[in-house]
Design an enzyme around this catalytic site. Structure first.
Site, short mmCIF file in Angstrom:
data_model
loop_
_atom_site.label_atom_id
_atom_site.label_comp_id
_atom_site.label_asym_id
_atom_site.label_seq_id
_atom_site.Cartn_x
_atom_site.Cartn_y
_atom_site.Cartn_z
N SER A 15 0.81 -1.23 0.00
CA SER A 15 0.00 0.00 0.00
C SER A 15 0.84 1.27 0.00
O SER A 15 0.38 2.32 -0.47
CB SER A 15 -0.93 0.01 1.22
OG SER A 15 -0.19 -0.09 2.42
N ASP A 186 -0.72 5.90 11.52
CA ASP A 186 -0.92 4.55 12.06
C ASP A 186 0.39 3.81 12.22
O ASP A 186 0.40 2.61 12.51
CB ASP A 186 -1.88 3.74 11.17
CG ASP A 186 -1.33 3.49 9.77
OD1 ASP A 186 -0.25 4.02 9.43
OD2 ASP A 186 -1.99 2.75 9.01
N HIS A 189 1.46 3.85 7.28
CA HIS A 189 1.11 4.53 6.02
C HIS A 189 1.52 6.00 6.09
O HIS A 189 1.02 6.75 6.94
CB HIS A 189 -0.38 4.40 5.76
CG HIS A 189 -0.81 2.99 5.53
ND1 HIS A 189 -1.37 2.22 6.53
CD2 HIS A 189 -0.74 2.21 4.42
CE1 HIS A 189 -1.62 1.01 6.04
NE2 HIS A 189 -1.26 0.98 4.77
#
Length: 213
Positions: A15, A186, A189
């Site tokens: 991601s 978090d 990310h």
């Protein structure tokens, strides 16, 4: 190494590389470090076409998820520079899903991917290390798994003479001043600032020209 308009740069990973790209649009780069690198290279090219930049990150992927799509998503594009950013999900899934990724198996898989790339392409290899900026006490425990995994990434990169972008050093150093949550709310990310730091580090290692602010 100096990136030129003849180069094709391919980025693959999880991601952090994906960064919200539109997977229905092959040209979509997302809004993260890949987009920042592409924008700098495009600006540097002026009126020229600039190099081709391809993003093949997919959110949630571990190293094993890269292997079945390596030919389609990497080899078939015939890139001249391949950048791999993988590893944090191999750690994360241990703690949120009890899904193990033994470091020796992780290392063997990454080695196979880089070996296959060397066998089939004449591409420069770049590896970005996984990183973690703990924002909760529980995330500190992740380093038990992540630290040896990062060592495995470094060993594999060295074995293949890959350039190494030390995100695991750059981001924690920045977090000492900015705060972890300012770089990755978090712990994983990146914010726009976090992505810019990764892009800066990529340029510092891969191409001497500094990124556009």
């Amino acid at each position: 190494m100096r990136i030129t308009e003849k180069d094709t740069l391919l980025f693959i990973g999880d991601s952090i590389t994906d960064s919200g790209r539109d997977r229905t649009d092959p040209a979509s780069l997302g809004d993260g470090y890949v987009h920042g690198i592409a924008r700098t290279l495009r600006d540097r090219a002026g009126t020229g076409p600039g190099p081709t930049v391809i993003n093949r990150g997919i959110s949630g992927h571990r190293v094993y998820d890269l292997e079945p799509r390596w030919t389609t998503d990497v080899i078939d594009h015939r890139p001249t520079v391949v950048t791999v950013k993988i590893g944090i999900n191999d750690t994360w899934r241990r703690y949120d899903q009890e899904l193990l990724s033994p470091v020796d198996e992780f290392e063997a898989c990454l080695d196979r991917l880089l070996t296959e790339t060397e066998r089939r392409l004449s591409a420069r290899l770049v590896v970005i290390t996984p990183f973690l900026l703990p924002v909760t006490p529980g995330q500190e425990d992740w380093f038990e798994d992540l630290a040896p995994r990062t060592d495995a990434v470094l060993r594999t990169a060295l074995a293949h003479n890959a350039l190494v972008v030390r995100a695991d050093l750059v981001l924690p150093r920045a977090a000492e001043e900015e705060g972890a949550a300012e770089l990755a709310p978090d712990g994983v990310h990146p914010t726009p600032l976090g992505h810019r730091l990764i892009a800066d580090a990529w340029f510092a290692e891969v191409d001497a020209a500094p990124p556009t602010p």
